[in-house]
Write an enzyme that holds these catalytic residues in place. Structure first.
Site, mmCIF file in Angstrom:
data_model
loop_
_atom_site.group_PDB
_atom_site.id
_atom_site.type_symbol
_atom_site.label_atom_id
_atom_site.label_comp_id
_atom_site.label_asym_id
_atom_site.label_seq_id
_atom_site.Cartn_x
_atom_site.Cartn_y
_atom_site.Cartn_z
ATOM 1 N N TYR A 1 0.821 -1.220 0.000
ATOM 2 C CA TYR A 1 0.000 0.000 0.000
ATOM 3 C C TYR A 1 0.852 1.266 0.000
ATOM 4 C CZ TYR A 1 -4.073 -2.893 0.776
ATOM 5 O OH TYR A 1 -5.078 -3.823 0.626
ATOM 6 N N ASP B 1 -2.052 -18.352 2.079
ATOM 7 C CA ASP B 1 -3.053 -19.152 1.360
ATOM 8 C C ASP B 1 -3.583 -20.281 2.246
ATOM 9 O OD1 ASP B 1 -0.389 -19.741 1.031
ATOM 10 O OD2 ASP B 1 -0.572 -20.635 -0.953
ATOM 11 N N ASP C 1 -6.033 -6.959 4.854
ATOM 12 C CA ASP C 1 -7.189 -6.406 4.156
ATOM 13 C C ASP C 1 -8.060 -7.559 3.638
ATOM 14 O OD1 ASP C 1 -8.855 -4.615 2.958
ATOM 15 O OD2 ASP C 1 -7.450 -3.896 1.460
#
Ligand code: NAD
Length: 330
Positions: free
Chosen positions: A123, A202, A226
């Site tokens: 980000y 994952d 997020d």
């Protein structure tokens, strides 16, 4: 009387923040809200979605609560939310995800907290084009940012008597960036008198869907936090429920995890629970624990009763009616 900055936001923001104000007032906490606008609606006038008066207000009052703000996809201004977190150095994003009895879900005993690094990772907004061929975004992970976010998560786990902490990463592929995060995490949790493990992101996504009750405090870089917090919101009834706190050394900004939900804006049907729960986090932050407990109990009663629910939870109550129902129990 507290003075707190309120950014209503856009989309469903003004509707859900109005409901939140009503509930907080009914709980008996006197707040002088300093309302300031940011986002699309102020761009024409100020040439920026985040005018200085917003930052000045938060710096003065130290605490803010905000509704969601739309970020154009692919073009236009950068996210006001990301800019706020960076400008005020709100480095820890805390997102508690807990099941309510009465809401029909696949899972009943979810009670976990995502602690997301809020200032770097993917980000940074450092992106450039490679001619017409492609584009590149720079992911930055630094040791100081890893240290303070892991310290924050450990401290949070201890203070809130949580049982376990899990570091989430993708260090098998991003060996230098996520590798650094994982190294720092392992250094910090070694020898703690709290159970600690780590997990590839994952695998974390799959495990959270299979056995969410096995997780407690989870700490991770920005992007994974997020994504996994939205995933976790789905485990307990959706985005309409999940609150968050953006915490820094000097300032704190509370907001729902959800966005501006433009499809349902202006219809008085949005679920205000997420921003009300964000206000509960804010009340605890300022030491108003009694009011925070009473609002939580009222929410629990409304859900257990199950008669007045918003559309996202299978009911037909408006935003206002749902807020009034919470007030009835206060
Ligand atoms: P969203 O969270 O706005 O909506 C996702 C889905 O959840 C939609 O179906 C929506 O109707 C539903 N939903 C969300 N909140 C709800 C509520 N309170 N009650 C009932 N249903 C609710 O996500 P999106 O559509 O990806 O994003 C819309 C805009 O919001 C984008 O511009 C995005 O950048 C922005 N956004 C802002 C923030 C923030 O201000 N912190 C966070 C996320 C997204």
């Amino acid at each position: 009387m507290y003075k707190i900055t309120l950014i209503p936001g856009d989309g469903i923001g003004p509707e859900v923040t109005a409901a939140m104000k009503k509930v907080v007032a009914k709980a008996g906490v006197e707040i002088d809200w300093e309302e300031v606008n940011a986002g699309m609606e102020v761009i024409d006038e100020y040439n920026t979605p985040l005018p200085d008066y917003v930052i000045d207000s938060i710096k003065k009052n130290k605490i803010a609560i905000k509704g969601p703000i739309t970020t154009p996809v692919g073009k236009g201004f950068r996210s006001v939310n990301v800019a706020l977190r960076k400008t005020l150095d709100l480095y820890a994003n805390v997102r508690p995800v807990k099941s309510f009895k009465g809401i029909k879900n696949r899972y009943e005993d979810v009670d976990l907290v995502i602690v997301r690094e809020n200032t770097e990772g993917c980000y940074t907004g450092i992106e450039h084009k490679i001619g017409d061929y492609g584009a590149e975004t720079i992911k930055i992970i630094t040791r100081p940012a890893c240290e303070r976010i892991v310290d924050f998560a450990v401290d949070y786990a201890k203070k809130n008597e949580r049982k376990k902490i899990t570091g989430v990463h993708k260090a098998n592929i991003m060996k230098l960036t996520d590798g650094l995060f994982l190294d720092v995490y392992r250094e910090k949790v070694e020898g703690l008198d709290i159970e600690a493990d780590d997990l590839i992101v994952d695998a974390a996504a799959m495990n959270l869907v299979l056995n969410p009750e096995k997780y407690d405090v989870m700490v991770m870089p920005n992007l994974y936090g997020d994504i996994l917090s939205d995933l976790c919101s789905g485990l307990v009834g959706g985005l309409g429920l999940i609150p968050s706190a953006n915490i820094g050394k000097d300032y704190a900004v509370f907001e729902a995890v959800h966005g501006s939900a433009p499809q349902i804006a202006g219809q008085n049907i949005a679920n205000p629970t997420a921003i009300i729960q964000s206000a509960v986090m804010m009340l605890r932050y300022i030491g108003e624990n009694d009011a925070a407990d009473r609002i939580t109990n009222a929410l629990e009663k409304v859900f257990e009763d199950g008669k007045v629910l918003t559309v996202d939870l299978g009911g037909d109550a408006s935003t206002d009616k749902f807020a009034d129902e919470i007030c009835k129990y206060l």
